[in-house]
Design a protein around this motif. Sequence first.
Motif: not given
Length: 154
Positions: A94, A98, A104, A146-154
Amino acid sequence: MVFTEKQEALVKESWEILKEISQKIACVSSPLLEIAPAVKGMLSFLRDSDGIPRNNPKLKAHAVKVFKMTCESAIQLREKGKVTVADTTLKYLGSVHIKNGVLDPHFEVVKEALLRAIKEAVGEKWRDDMNCAWVEAYDQLAAAIKAEMKEEAA
């Protein structure tokens, strides 16, 4: 999510062919960079190279990792009903994705290149159900990253 025994067998069968003819694995680089030349800038080991590299060992190693992780995803889908990537690996993936500006749509480009490479490598053994099995395994792996990327970006 139900990933059938047949789907797992198809991915494993084609992975075995790919391992036997590992030079074919490098063929993922050409379609990937032809489809989306901008991807080259996202791969640290290609940023400063000119044109489409043909036999770059780091690019080949990266392609092997993508193939292997996708094959492992197929096995996990069959055994556990979901893709399970070690937390540390997932966090790393992730973070790296990023950092390199992966979005995506880039996952779709990689999938297309992956499928082209597998199809070329397995030749006459390529079938629609083999394509579907690889697509499902890759999509589930990509979803986890992608889920980890979203978590990382949050």
